[in-house]
Enzyme design. Structure first.
Site, PDB file in Angstrom:
ATOM      1  N   HIS A   1      -0.583   0.238  -9.690  1.00 38.80           N
ATOM      2  CA  HIS A   1      -1.332  -0.691  -8.828  1.00 38.80           C
ATOM      3  C   HIS A   1      -1.874  -1.880  -9.633  1.00 38.80           C
ATOM      4  CE1 HIS A   1      -3.687  -0.838  -4.797  1.00 38.80           C
ATOM      5  NE2 HIS A   1      -3.404  -2.060  -5.228  1.00 38.80           N
TER       6      HIS A   1
ATOM      7  N   GLU B   1      -3.374   7.669  -5.388  1.00 37.13           N
ATOM      8  CA  GLU B   1      -3.621   6.983  -6.659  1.00 37.13           C
ATOM      9  C   GLU B   1      -4.931   7.463  -7.243  1.00 37.13           C
ATOM     10  OE1 GLU B   1      -3.513   2.785  -5.810  1.00 37.13           O
ATOM     11  OE2 GLU B   1      -1.511   2.898  -4.965  1.00 37.13           O
TER      12      GLU B   1
ATOM     13  N   ARG C   1       0.870  -1.183   0.000  1.00 36.21           N
ATOM     14  CA  ARG C   1       0.000   0.000   0.000  1.00 36.21           C
ATOM     15  C   ARG C   1       0.903   1.229   0.000  1.00 36.21           C
ATOM     16  NH1 ARG C   1      -3.433  -2.652  -1.620  1.00 36.21           N
ATOM     17  NH2 ARG C   1      -5.513  -3.082  -0.812  1.00 36.21           N
TER      18      ARG C   1
HETATM   19  P1  NAD Z   1      -1.577 -11.246   5.080  1.00 35.62           P
HETATM   20  O1  NAD Z   1      -2.604 -10.766   6.033  1.00 35.62           O
HETATM   21  O2  NAD Z   1      -1.530 -12.685   4.710  1.00 35.62           O
HETATM   22  O3  NAD Z   1      -0.129 -10.858   5.648  1.00 35.62           O
HETATM   23  C1  NAD Z   1       0.181  -9.640   6.264  1.00 35.62           C
HETATM   24  C2  NAD Z   1       1.333  -9.902   7.231  1.00 35.62           C
HETATM   25  O4  NAD Z   1       1.783  -8.629   7.731  1.00 35.62           O
HETATM   26  C3  NAD Z   1       0.945 -10.755   8.449  1.00 35.62           C
HETATM   27  O5  NAD Z   1       1.866 -11.819   8.592  1.00 35.62           O
HETATM   28  C4  NAD Z   1       1.029  -9.776   9.613  1.00 35.62           C
HETATM   29  O6  NAD Z   1       1.435 -10.385  10.833  1.00 35.62           O
HETATM   30  C5  NAD Z   1       2.097  -8.815   9.099  1.00 35.62           C
HETATM   31  N1  NAD Z   1       2.126  -7.526   9.776  1.00 35.62           N
HETATM   32  C6  NAD Z   1       1.127  -6.901  10.473  1.00 35.62           C
HETATM   33  N2  NAD Z   1       1.593  -5.747  10.988  1.00 35.62           N
HETATM   34  C7  NAD Z   1       2.892  -5.647  10.615  1.00 35.62           C
HETATM   35  C8  NAD Z   1       3.906  -4.685  10.859  1.00 35.62           C
HETATM   36  N3  NAD Z   1       3.671  -3.591  11.608  1.00 35.62           N
HETATM   37  N4  NAD Z   1       5.125  -4.891  10.336  1.00 35.62           N
HETATM   38  C9  NAD Z   1       5.378  -6.005   9.601  1.00 35.62           C
HETATM   39  N5  NAD Z   1       4.463  -6.946   9.352  1.00 35.62           N
HETATM   40  C10 NAD Z   1       3.237  -6.776   9.846  1.00 35.62           C
HETATM   41  O7  NAD Z   1      -1.733 -10.329   3.781  1.00 35.62           O
HETATM   42  P2  NAD Z   1      -1.190 -10.619   2.292  1.00 35.62           P
HETATM   43  O8  NAD Z   1      -2.204 -11.385   1.524  1.00 35.62           O
HETATM   44  O9  NAD Z   1       0.192 -11.151   2.373  1.00 35.62           O
HETATM   45  O10 NAD Z   1      -1.194  -9.124   1.703  1.00 35.62           O
HETATM   46  C11 NAD Z   1      -0.289  -8.146   2.196  1.00 35.62           C
HETATM   47  C12 NAD Z   1      -0.712  -6.775   1.699  1.00 35.62           C
HETATM   48  O11 NAD Z   1      -0.530  -6.745   0.272  1.00 35.62           O
HETATM   49  C13 NAD Z   1      -2.206  -6.427   1.890  1.00 35.62           C
HETATM   50  O12 NAD Z   1      -2.435  -5.827   3.151  1.00 35.62           O
HETATM   51  C14 NAD Z   1      -2.493  -5.475   0.763  1.00 35.62           C
HETATM   52  O13 NAD Z   1      -2.413  -4.146   1.237  1.00 35.62           O
HETATM   53  C15 NAD Z   1      -1.373  -5.721  -0.240  1.00 35.62           C
HETATM   54  N6  NAD Z   1      -1.876  -6.152  -1.553  1.00 35.62           N
HETATM   55  C16 NAD Z   1      -1.530  -5.430  -2.644  1.00 35.62           C
HETATM   56  C17 NAD Z   1      -1.986  -5.804  -3.902  1.00 35.62           C
HETATM   57  C18 NAD Z   1      -1.604  -5.030  -5.156  1.00 35.62           C
HETATM   58  O14 NAD Z   1      -2.375  -5.026  -6.109  1.00 35.62           O
HETATM   59  N7  NAD Z   1      -0.452  -4.412  -5.231  1.00 35.62           N
HETATM   60  C19 NAD Z   1      -2.836  -6.936  -4.023  1.00 35.62           C
HETATM   61  C20 NAD Z   1      -3.149  -7.679  -2.878  1.00 35.62           C
HETATM   62  C21 NAD Z   1      -2.668  -7.282  -1.641  1.00 35.62           C
END
Ligand code: NAD
Length: 309
Positions: free
Chosen positions: A283, A264, A235
């Protein structure tokens, strides 16, 4: 009854089959909706499907009582005021996991793009700089095997990144407030500071929350190696862009790639466009065709579970 408020964000190429959802409920879809249209279009609807639409408290308080479920068509749901929804008795669901591989592989692509100097060579060739046979040697160009990748957030996407990185011969440091056994001796947990100091690449895979906003700022960038490369496919606001721009301009780090930005879509006069050590994509991480179809299938599962109580 279900209304899709901004279908164009999800099905801009008309290649997605909506039948997983239309088999369950009557679907009305709009390409886009402004706040007034949202309220008007929700009248008499039970379920609202949104994709990254800002659904704040002001809007939720005006929702008609018929609306019982908001389905965010994505993983991150920082666009929806969850407390306001809860107070109004509206359930909110998201769709984790539909684009795990797509996002992870985009992060790896950025890493290999930098180490292979792919975009930089392309730009130099298009500027006919190949005439000077040494220009192409001035940009970083190296092997990733043996290098250290710092993964911030070891969830689904972070773990897929780690898997590919290990296959490429990289060593991985992970920072996650919920450390686990990462299942491979090449993957070790680290503090955020140690990760930033030791990594050749840093990639962000944690959610955007108040405590992660501007997680990467001037102070944290100053811990990184001058040869290090930052990747953000998570994000935009996880990175304080003004600090990143300064670090890139002053060569404090070697470069960065951002699939997501603080605001964005990017404005055409964004200073981000002026940096030759920054790669930008609009994105696109979640947008691969297979991911978007999977999104509709998983969302139908959420709706079915909700309808069954
Ligand atoms: P997920 O929930 O499986 O994993 C997130 C991880 O982050 C968890 O292990 C959690 O413990 C950890 N976390 C929480 N707080 C934290 C902190 N302060 N520091 C470090 N780690 C921390 O989520 P995911 O499926 O792996 O997705 C991750 C992120 O990717 C989503 O939140 C979303 O914003 C982003 N995303 C982006 C796109 C894109 O199009 N670019 C698409 C899907 C997801």
């Amino acid at each position: 009854k279900t209304v899709i408020l901004n279908l164009a964000k999800l099905n801009y190429d008309h290649k997605i089959d909506l039948s997983p959802i239309s088999a369950l409920t009557t679907v009305t879809a709009y390409d886009s909706s402004n706040p007034e249209e949202i309220i008007e279009r929700l009248q008499g609807q039970d379920i609202a499907i949104t994709k990254e639409l800002p659904v704040g408290r002001d809007l939720i308080e005006q929702f008609p009582p018929s609306v019982k479920l908001i389905c965010e068509a994505g993983t991150g749901f920082n666009n929806i005021d969850l407390a306001a929804a809860r107070e109004k008795g509206i359930t909110v669901c998201n769709v984790p996991g539909y684009s795990t591989e797509g996002v992870a592989h985009l992060a790896i692509t950025f890493i290999l793009n930098h180490s292979s100097s792919l975009s930089r060579q392309q730009i130099m060739l298009s500027q006919k700089n190949y005439i000077n046979f040494t220009t192409h040697l001035t940009v970083p160009h190296f092997e990733v095997n043996g290098k250290t990748l710092g993964v911030i957030g070891g969830g689904a996407i972070g773990r897929e990144v780690m898997k590919v990185a290990v296959a490429l011969g990289m060593n991985v440091l992970v920072y996650d407030p919920m450390p686990r056994d990462w299942g491979n001796p090449r993957i070790q947990s680290a503090s955020l500071e140690d990760l930033l100091r030791q990594s050749d690449f840093v990639t962000l895979h944690c959610p955007l929350m108040p405590e992660t906003r501007h997680l990467i700022n001037k102070e944290r960038l100053s811990l990184m190696k001058p040869t290090a490369y930052l990747v953000n496919t998570s994000r935009g606001p996880l990175v304080k862009e003004t600090d990143l721009i300064e670090a890139l301009q002053q060569g404090k780090i070697a470069g960065a790639a951002l699939d997501v930005q603080e605001v964005e879509p990017l404005s055409p006069d964004s200073p981000l466009f002026t940096l030759d050590n920054l790669v930008l994509t609009p994105h696109i991480g979640w947008q691969r065709l297979e991911s978007r179809q999977r999104l509709f299938q998983l969302m139908a599962g959420n709706i079915e579970a909700f309808l069954k109580g």
